[in-house]
Design a protein around this motif. Structure first.
Motif, PDB file in Angstrom:
ATOM      1  N   ILE A 322      35.225  39.698  37.085  1.00 43.18           N
ATOM      2  CA  ILE A 322      35.719  38.345  37.285  1.00 43.18           C
ATOM      3  C   ILE A 322      35.290  37.494  36.099  1.00 43.18           C
ATOM      4  N   PRO A 323      36.230  36.922  35.360  1.00 37.48           N
ATOM      5  CA  PRO A 323      35.864  36.140  34.170  1.00 37.48           C
ATOM      6  C   PRO A 323      35.105  34.874  34.527  1.00 37.48           C
ATOM      7  N   ILE A 338      29.522  38.810  47.551  1.00 39.06           N
ATOM      8  CA  ILE A 338      30.250  39.837  46.790  1.00 39.06           C
ATOM      9  C   ILE A 338      30.889  39.210  45.558  1.00 39.06           C
ATOM     10  N   TYR A 339      31.449  38.027  45.728  1.00 41.15           N
ATOM     11  CA  TYR A 339      32.055  37.306  44.601  1.00 41.15           C
ATOM     12  C   TYR A 339      31.038  37.105  43.472  1.00 41.15           C
ATOM     13  N   ARG A 340      29.837  36.664  43.799  1.00 45.16           N
ATOM     14  CA  ARG A 340      28.805  36.429  42.783  1.00 45.16           C
ATOM     15  C   ARG A 340      28.404  37.739  42.093  1.00 45.16           C
ATOM     16  N   GLU A 341      28.306  38.812  42.861  1.00 51.64           N
ATOM     17  CA  GLU A 341      27.938  40.108  42.270  1.00 51.64           C
ATOM     18  C   GLU A 341      29.035  40.603  41.320  1.00 51.64           C
ATOM     19  N   LEU A 342      30.284  40.431  41.708  1.00 53.33           N
ATOM     20  CA  LEU A 342      31.393  40.881  40.868  1.00 53.33           C
ATOM     21  C   LEU A 342      31.483  40.070  39.572  1.00 53.33           C
ATOM     22  N   LYS A 343      31.022  38.838  39.580  1.00 50.87           N
ATOM     23  CA  LYS A 343      31.035  38.025  38.362  1.00 50.87           C
ATOM     24  C   LYS A 343      30.020  38.528  37.346  1.00 50.87           C
ATOM     25  N   GLN A 344      29.020  39.279  37.826  1.00 54.22           N
ATOM     26  CA  GLN A 344      27.978  39.777  36.935  1.00 54.22           C
ATOM     27  C   GLN A 344      28.091  41.282  36.677  1.00 54.22           C
ATOM     28  N   LEU A 345      28.969  41.950  37.381  1.00 49.28           N
ATOM     29  CA  LEU A 345      29.078  43.406  37.273  1.00 49.28           C
ATOM     30  C   LEU A 345      29.890  43.787  36.032  1.00 49.28           C
ATOM     31  N   GLU A 346      29.277  44.548  35.132  1.00 46.92           N
ATOM     32  CA  GLU A 346      29.966  45.003  33.922  1.00 46.92           C
ATOM     33  C   GLU A 346      30.796  46.237  34.258  1.00 46.92           C
ATOM     34  N   VAL A 347      32.100  46.109  34.125  1.00 50.06           N
ATOM     35  CA  VAL A 347      33.017  47.148  34.595  1.00 50.06           C
ATOM     36  C   VAL A 347      32.840  48.458  33.841  1.00 50.06           C
ATOM     37  N   GLU A 348      32.606  48.365  32.535  1.00 51.90           N
ATOM     38  CA  GLU A 348      32.468  49.587  31.741  1.00 51.90           C
ATOM     39  C   GLU A 348      31.281  50.424  32.214  1.00 51.90           C
ATOM     40  N   LYS A 349      30.183  49.770  32.581  1.00 49.63           N
ATOM     41  CA  LYS A 349      28.978  50.482  33.013  1.00 49.63           C
ATOM     42  C   LYS A 349      29.065  50.923  34.465  1.00 49.63           C
ATOM     43  N   PHE A 350      29.728  50.119  35.295  1.00 45.94           N
ATOM     44  CA  PHE A 350      29.743  50.402  36.737  1.00 45.94           C
ATOM     45  C   PHE A 350      31.185  50.422  37.248  1.00 45.94           C
ATOM     46  N   THR A 351      31.981  51.324  36.680  1.00 44.08           N
ATOM     47  CA  THR A 351      33.412  51.367  36.985  1.00 44.08           C
ATOM     48  C   THR A 351      33.676  51.680  38.454  1.00 44.08           C
ATOM     49  N   ASN A 352      33.004  52.685  38.990  1.00 51.57           N
ATOM     50  CA  ASN A 352      33.226  53.061  40.391  1.00 51.57           C
ATOM     51  C   ASN A 352      32.768  51.961  41.344  1.00 51.57           C
ATOM     52  N   SER A 353      31.605  51.373  41.058  1.00 52.30           N
ATOM     53  CA  SER A 353      31.103  50.289  41.914  1.00 52.30           C
ATOM     54  C   SER A 353      32.069  49.117  41.889  1.00 52.30           C
ATOM     55  N   ALA A 354      32.581  48.785  40.702  1.00 52.76           N
ATOM     56  CA  ALA A 354      33.502  47.660  40.575  1.00 52.76           C
ATOM     57  C   ALA A 354      34.788  47.910  41.341  1.00 52.76           C
TER      58      ALA A 354
END
Length: 457
Positions: A322-323, A338-354
């Motif tokens: 989330i930008p 969940i919204y706050r966590e997704l704003k900080q989750l780096e997709v490249e590192k945690f692709t499956n989690s994202a």
């Protein structure tokens, strides 16, 4: 009042102080020089070498003379009390072999300087001579022990340093341009303008130097030139909050030190404090032009045309799902977390989690919307595809969003798209489906306006 005299003294008659306050006392001149070399060396640069280059290019600072007193055992020699770094540097230029062998690379650099430069002008130096060390103490204390309530040297703060650089031919930094915007713009209250003059500039600089914060505010920096990507009055909203929060100590350095802290801080902005994604057609005004009464003072600014605010396209180069500029305040605690966590989750590192959490976030957001906006034939027991389809149809029929604005969300309904609910379900339930970073970001970009709308309730 102490007595002193100006005297030209040969470099060979100047002794590096073996009791220099920069390090513990040593027993000889050679040891003092070698300790100075070690003290001034770092992984990124050797300060003595940098000083040597500056001396060779610009000479010695005439406003900062070397301070000495006679050596008690030999009146032809003088002990250096102030200026030991520059005297050490000059001695190394004349005798590079004084540099310890452990710094062979540095030794070679000084040899090259010794061979390629005329050092004759440094064989004799103008010095300030006091009878004793004690007589020089007052001036050394003033220079090296801080401001002393104004008696000592009062160092320039960051803003003052940047102003000097700009006035001497250097370009203005982003932080100085930001402060000038606040000072000159009519969209800042008097209190905010005053607060901007007293805040810790380094904290403001920490925020402005973050590209995600700049994007959120609507500020762009290219080739050290700052411009506005949103109307000036919108940018002023965000900057006003930041400046006033810094002034009141509502936020301190610990609150914005790391990237995740700065993103978390952006989430504290209320709706009326968030710069909106509205950009007028035509050339964007440079910050350096804002508030300049000599430029176009006879021209009236055309009124802003009312237009529907739609999130601007987001680059796939962003790290997080989330930008930063996407801001909502879900009233449901689980959805908000969940919204706050997704704003900080780096997709490249945690692709499956994202991928899994995106699927969960979409469905829980829709469930929350249905709980406060019941839609006939659609409830939490239905499949994700059915719920998404039902809410999309409802938003269009209710004229909340237009058909065009719902195209991205409808695309997620298509079984042929990489953003499909079928794929979202597979991310959770199939061990044979492997999500990609670009697919997940595309899914978010397609459904972002839909999510923002249903969570705005």
């Amino acid at each position: 009042m102490t007595n002193f005299e100006y005297k030209r003294i040969k470099l060979t008659n100047l002794l590096v102080n073996t009791e220099n306050y920069r390090f513990d006392p040593v027993g000889s001149q050679i040891e003092a020089i070698q300790v100075m070399v070690r003290d001034q060396n770092s992984k990124s640069a050797n300060k003595l070498y940098n000083l040597a280059i500056d001396i060779l290019e610009n000479g010695l600072n005439p406003s900062d003379l070397t301070v000495v007193s006679p050596y008690t055992d030999d009146e032809s020699l003088f002990v250096v009390h102030e200026g030991n770094r520059r005297i050490t540097t000059l001695k190394l230029l004349f005798q590079p072999d004084l540099i310890p062998q452990e710094f062979r690379s540095l030794q070679n650099k000084f040899r090259e300087l010794h061979v390629n430069n005329d050092l004759s002008q440094f064989e004799e130096l103008l010095c300030v001579v006091y009878n004793t060390y004690e007589e020089a103490d007052h001036w050394i204390e003033i220079k090296h022990t801080g401001e002393m309530d104004g008696v000592g040297t009062v160092r320039w703060d960051t803003e003052q340093q940047e102003r000097f650089k700009a006035n001497t031919g250097g370009s203005k930094s982003a932080i100085l341009q930001t402060l000038e915007l606040v000072e000159q713009s009519e969209h800042f209250e008097k209190e905010t303008k005053e607060n901007a003059q007293i805040i810790g500039v380094t904290n403001l600089e920490r925020l402005i130097s973050d590209p995600d914060v700049r994007s959120f505010l609507g500020i762009k920096v290219k080739n050290n030139e700052m411009s506005l990507e949103k109307p000036e009055q919108e940018v002023a909203k965000g900057l006003t909050k930041i400046i006033n929060d810094l002034s009141s100590k509502k936020i301190i350095v610990n609150d914005i030190y790391y990237k995740k802290d700065r993103l978390k801080y952006l989430d504290t902005f209320e709706d009326n404090e968030i710069p909106q994604d509205v950009v007028e057609d035509g050339e964007r005004a440079k910050v350096s032009d804002v508030g300049d009464t000599d430029k176009g003072k006879d021209k009236e600014k055309p009124p802003l045309k009312p237009k529907r605010i739609v999130s601007r396209p987001v680059s796939k180069k962003r790290k997080n799902l989330i930008p930063t500029e996407f801001v909502v305040r879900p009233k449901d605690d689980r959805v908000n977390n969940i919204y706050r966590e997704l704003k900080q989750l780096e997709v490249e590192k945690f692709t499956n989690s994202a991928s899994v959490m995106l699927r969960v976030f979409i469905e829980l957001s829709i469930d929350y919307y249905l709980s406060i906006n019941p839609i006939s034939g659609v409830d939490a027991s239905k499949s994700l595809n059915q719920k998404l389809s039902g809410v999309i149809d409802y938003l269009e029929k209710s004229s909340v969003l237009t058909r065009k604005e719902l195209q991205g969300a409808r695309y997620v309904l298509s079984s042929k798209s990489v953003s499909s609910t079928e794929n979202l379900n597979a991310y959770v339930h199939s061990r044979l489906v492997h999500p990609s970073e670009s697919e997940i970001k595309t899914t978010w970009d397609n459904i972002a306006l839909f999510i923002k709308t249903i969570l705005a309730n």
